[in-house]
Design a protein around this motif. Sequence first.
Motif, PDB file in Angstrom:
ATOM      1  N   GLU A  27      11.766  -2.917   0.767  1.00 39.45           N
ATOM      2  CA  GLU A  27      11.288  -2.280   2.000  1.00 39.45           C
ATOM      3  C   GLU A  27      11.987  -0.946   2.225  1.00 39.45           C
ATOM      4  N   LEU A  28      13.303  -0.929   2.067  1.00 39.08           N
ATOM      5  CA  LEU A  28      14.058   0.292   2.323  1.00 39.08           C
ATOM      6  C   LEU A  28      13.729   1.381   1.313  1.00 39.08           C
ATOM      7  N   GLN A  29      13.557   0.994   0.075  1.00 43.66           N
ATOM      8  CA  GLN A  29      13.198   1.981  -0.939  1.00 43.66           C
ATOM      9  C   GLN A  29      11.862   2.635  -0.587  1.00 43.66           C
ATOM     10  N   ILE A  30      10.924   1.836  -0.133  1.00 41.40           N
ATOM     11  CA  ILE A  30       9.619   2.358   0.268  1.00 41.40           C
ATOM     12  C   ILE A  30       9.751   3.240   1.507  1.00 41.40           C
ATOM     13  N   LEU A  31      10.454   2.749   2.507  1.00 45.43           N
ATOM     14  CA  LEU A  31      10.565   3.484   3.772  1.00 45.43           C
ATOM     15  C   LEU A  31      11.392   4.763   3.651  1.00 45.43           C
TER      16      LEU A  31
ATOM     17  N   LEU B 250       0.824  -1.205   0.000  1.00 40.32           N
ATOM     18  CA  LEU B 250       0.000   0.000   0.000  1.00 40.32           C
ATOM     19  C   LEU B 250       0.862   1.260   0.000  1.00 40.32           C
ATOM     20  N   LEU B 251       1.992   1.222   0.698  1.00 40.22           N
ATOM     21  CA  LEU B 251       2.889   2.377   0.727  1.00 40.22           C
ATOM     22  C   LEU B 251       3.510   2.670  -0.641  1.00 40.22           C
TER      23      LEU B 251
ATOM     24  N   GLU C  96       9.945  -0.807  10.822  1.00 39.20           N
ATOM     25  CA  GLU C  96      11.114   0.063  10.948  1.00 39.20           C
ATOM     26  C   GLU C  96      12.062  -0.438  12.032  1.00 39.20           C
ATOM     27  N   ASP C  97      11.506  -0.805  13.168  1.00 42.12           N
ATOM     28  CA  ASP C  97      12.338  -1.221  14.305  1.00 42.12           C
ATOM     29  C   ASP C  97      13.105  -2.511  14.032  1.00 42.12           C
TER      30      ASP C  97
ATOM     31  N   GLY D 130       6.584   9.146   2.301  1.00 42.93           N
ATOM     32  CA  GLY D 130       6.231  10.515   2.605  1.00 42.93           C
ATOM     33  C   GLY D 130       6.445  10.847   4.078  1.00 42.93           C
ATOM     34  N   GLU D 131       6.874   9.874   4.844  1.00 47.29           N
ATOM     35  CA  GLU D 131       7.145  10.064   6.261  1.00 47.29           C
ATOM     36  C   GLU D 131       8.658  10.078   6.430  1.00 47.29           C
TER      37      GLU D 131
END
Length: 188
Positions: free
Chosen positions: A103-107, A24-25, A64-65, A112-113
């Motif tokens: 995951e990292l590319q998204i995060l 979704l992100l 994230e954690d 946007g956060e």
Amino acid sequence: MTSEKLDRRKKYTRMVLKDSLLKLLKQKTFSSITVKEICELADINRSTFYAHYQDPFQLLETIEDEIIADMRKYLHTYNLQEKEDALRMTEKLIQYFSAKHEELQILLNKSGELSFERKVRHVAEQFMMNKMTSEEKNTHLPEYVSKFIISGSIEVLKIWLSEGRSESPKEMAELINNLINHGIYGQA
């Protein structure tokens, strides 16, 4: 039912929820994602979601954690005072980032956060400050240098992740370490 089956089911449910949030992100900002959307994509009901997480924020924080915990493990495995160790540590971190590239590319880019990037910066800054001598810590120079190094490294990795990782983790580690140790004009 055995506890092993429950553990596997729990792990599977959490994995599906994490994957659903990440999917979704890719499409929308975090603030516009609902529990209902996560559950529909994961093909679970809302009560199952709430059995694992209070809200999407807790789910995102868990993702994230986990990455931050792995990062800390890599950072504390090596001695930065040794150039070869610094290079190996950087390479291992980048290999990990490559394995977790989606995951990292998204995060780092799409959510946007900025919370994840702030966490990464904080862990890296703590690590660098802990490696400095007490004399170095008495001036602001180390703080400036560490922020400069960390910001540049994160931006380089964001580009590398978003552009398909054409260089190997070893090549990226060498590039980053050369920039840190010799600057842009020290490159051969």
